[in-house]
Motif scaffolding. Structure first.
Motif, PDB file in Angstrom:
ATOM      1  N   LEU A   1      45.413  51.374  45.510  1.00 51.81           N
ATOM      2  CA  LEU A   1      44.222  52.271  45.357  1.00 51.81           C
ATOM      3  C   LEU A   1      43.133  52.200  44.359  1.00 51.81           C
ATOM      4  O   LEU A   1      42.553  52.585  44.024  1.00 51.81           O
ATOM      5  CB  LEU A   1      44.373  53.375  46.316  1.00 51.81           C
ATOM      6  N   ASN A   2      44.143  52.504  43.452  1.00 54.32           N
ATOM      7  CA  ASN A   2      43.993  52.217  41.925  1.00 54.32           C
ATOM      8  C   ASN A   2      43.238  50.944  41.161  1.00 54.32           C
ATOM      9  O   ASN A   2      42.439  51.749  40.484  1.00 54.32           O
ATOM     10  CB  ASN A   2      44.750  53.265  40.978  1.00 54.32           C
ATOM     11  N   LEU A   3      43.789  51.101  41.459  1.00 56.61           N
ATOM     12  CA  LEU A   3      43.197  49.166  41.057  1.00 56.61           C
ATOM     13  C   LEU A   3      41.999  48.946  41.812  1.00 56.61           C
ATOM     14  O   LEU A   3      40.553  48.140  41.112  1.00 56.61           O
ATOM     15  CB  LEU A   3      44.242  47.557  42.314  1.00 56.61           C
ATOM     16  N   ALA A   4      41.937  49.464  42.597  1.00 62.47           N
ATOM     17  CA  ALA A   4      40.182  48.979  43.464  1.00 62.47           C
ATOM     18  C   ALA A   4      39.520  50.141  42.929  1.00 62.47           C
ATOM     19  O   ALA A   4      38.117  50.041  42.295  1.00 62.47           O
ATOM     20  CB  ALA A   4      40.659  49.818  45.562  1.00 62.47           C
ATOM     21  N   GLU A   5      39.852  51.327  42.669  1.00 60.30           N
ATOM     22  CA  GLU A   5      39.089  52.004  42.390  1.00 60.30           C
ATOM     23  C   GLU A   5      38.617  51.991  40.327  1.00 60.30           C
ATOM     24  O   GLU A   5      37.410  51.796  39.503  1.00 60.30           O
ATOM     25  CB  GLU A   5      39.460  53.319  41.306  1.00 60.30           C
ATOM     26  N   GLY A   6      39.350  50.906  39.425  1.00 56.54           N
ATOM     27  CA  GLY A   6      39.746  50.606  38.503  1.00 56.54           C
ATOM     28  C   GLY A   6      38.352  49.420  37.958  1.00 56.54           C
ATOM     29  O   GLY A   6      37.425  49.202  37.579  1.00 56.54           O
TER      30      GLY A   6
END
Length: 477
Positions: A71-76
């Motif tokens: 999820l953090n990668l998607a936000e990145g």
């Protein structure tokens, strides 16, 4: 001066040991925009050493921790959307708007799906299948995986590879195409902010570098999206180490158009689906099979729609699709168009775009081809659609299936029974009805025959990156 690219290993960019390099060329104007190293054995060894070390930590992570990371990668990706678009546009020449929507935005959705999938893997219920012995199933990551991605959708294909592998708890050494590495390197940099060092490593290089990955003793699995020839080489090299393989290879997708279909809509849609990304898509419409009673009318409709398609401009906002990716591929497609058999008719297009400095080819419709012609049987991977006629449902299915590939297909009809029967009988990994190409994160993508095996997207792809272990406990002390 062109930027010199570096590998991404163990959480940092590092200079390659290999001394040879590749010029990265923007296919819109054939200008060099970067220089990439051809990584050698030392580079590949370093990447796998990092992945092995990281696996000790990452395979112990909980599904919830992996979900948070994805999820953090998607936000990145969302935060770096414009940078990703620019990086890929330099290498592919694709229209920027299409990169943003079809790869960055779609990639964000893919990662969110895989984040949820990390917490949904299942196995048999733990119970006593044998008296006084309790059995259960452990679904574990396969370990370290080697991945190779193509140049037609560099960012999207990288996400399709790393998403399920990371969700399942694996560590990765990935090699992007030698012509389109920049968006993958930026993806790795973004991932470095949310993943432990060594979980995702990227090495640059050519086919020789890819062979070093697939032949290396460390990876338990090799996954590639590419040509049939490349897939065969991977399968052969992986066999020596009894490695698991995942092959997403070529396609020669038919669209079967019945006389009762909405012909105007079908023509518009099929030209769009066949020329999108310059036809550089394994699922792209390449063969149109149309019922003989409406064949001539439909060819006219296709030609009219093809003439509305714009390409060849140095300003990508004016293009419906961009250039072919590289000089070698451009020459190959042009050669095929120069050698169209005399019994066929070029209805429209059929040549490079005049006055362009880049690798642009006109939207092309060809009729009159025979089933054994190369343009029917072999993958063109360009904005080229062939048209054949059929008289019966059975003939349509026979002609559709009579190619070495079996990735994607579509049926165009207003009759529910026809749609059900033909979708059942088409021997392809995906069948669309009254549409084509569209994909969703929740559904599997992958083919049969020379199109390879294994599934991308969906929970099935996550399972590809797992192994199943049976554990049995005796209840006696």
């Amino acid at each position: 001066m062109a930027e010199v690219l570096q590998n991404y290993i163990n959480g940092q960019f590092v200079k390659a040991h290999g001394q040879d390099t590749i010029d990265i060329v923007n296919p819109i104007d054939a200008q060099t925009v970067a220089v990439a190293p051809i990584s050698d054995e030392d580079d590949v060894n370093a990447a796998f050493e990092a992945a092995v070390a990281a696996a000790k930590i990452w395979k112990r992570s909980t599904p919830a921790e992996r979900q948070d990371a994805l999820l953090n990668l998607a936000e990145g990706l969302r935060e770096h959307r414009d940078e990703l678009v620019e990086a890929q546009h330099r290498n592919t020449g694709q229209p920027k708007e299409q990169i943003g929507v079809e790869e960055v935005d779609a990639g964000i959705d893919n990662l969110k799906f895989f984040a949820g999938a990390a917490r949904t893997l299942e196995g048999k219920a733990a119970t006593e299948y044998m008296s006084e012995h309790t059995s259960y199933v452990r679904r574990e990551p396969v370990g370290v995986v080697a991945q190779v991605t193509p140049w037609n959708y560099p960012l999207m294909m990288a996400i399709w590879k790393i998403g399920p592998a990371l969700a399942a708890g694996n560590t990765i050494v990935l090699k992007p195409s030698d012509t389109t590495p920049e968006s993958t390197l930026l993806l790795a940099k973004i991932a470095g902010e949310v993943l432990p060092a060594g979980v995702l490593n990227v090495v640059l290089g050519d086919g020789g570098t890819g062979a070093l990955l697939t032949e290396h003793p460390v990876p338990a699995m090799v996954s590639i999206t590419g040509s049939v020839r490349a897939g065969q080489a991977v399968a052969k090299s992986a066999a020596a180490g009894v490695k698991r393989t995942h092959l997403e290879l070529g396609g020669k997708a038919p669209a079967v158009v019945f006389a009762d279909a909405d012909l105007e809509r079908a023509a518009e849609q099929l030209i769009g689906f066949g020329t999108f990304n310059a036809g550089q898509d394994c699922t792209a419409v390449t063969r149109i099979l149309v019922q003989d009673s409406v064949h001539d009318k439909f060819v006219e409709l296709l030609a009219a729609e093809a003439k509305k398609v714009s390409t060849g401009s140095a300003d990508d906002s004016e293009n419906d699709y961009g250039p072919l990716n590289n000089k070698r591929h451009y020459a190959d497609v042009c050669s095929k168009l120069e050698n169209i058999p005399s019994h066929a008719t070029v209805v429209t297009g059929g040549k490079p775009v005049e006055g362009s400095e880049g690798f642009f080819v006109e939207p092309t419709v060809i009729s009159g081809l025979r089933q054994d012609d190369a343009l029917v049987q072999e993958e063109t991977f360009g904005p080229v659609l062939t048209v054949q006629s059929f008289s019966s449902e059975e003939e349509a299915v026979e002609l559709s299936n009579d190619v070495p590939y079996a990735l994607a297909s579509s049926v165009w009809t207003s009759d529910h029974g026809t749609a059900m029967r033909v979708s059942r009988d088409l021997d392809f990994g995906c069948v669309w009805v009254n549409t084509h190409v569209l994909l969703v994160s929740e559904m599997p993508h992958g083919g049969f025959k020379y199109s390879g095996y294994g599934k991308d997207l969906s929970l099935y792809s996550v399972e590809e990156y797992t192994r199943v272990k049976h554990v049995m406990h005796s209840l006696e002390v």
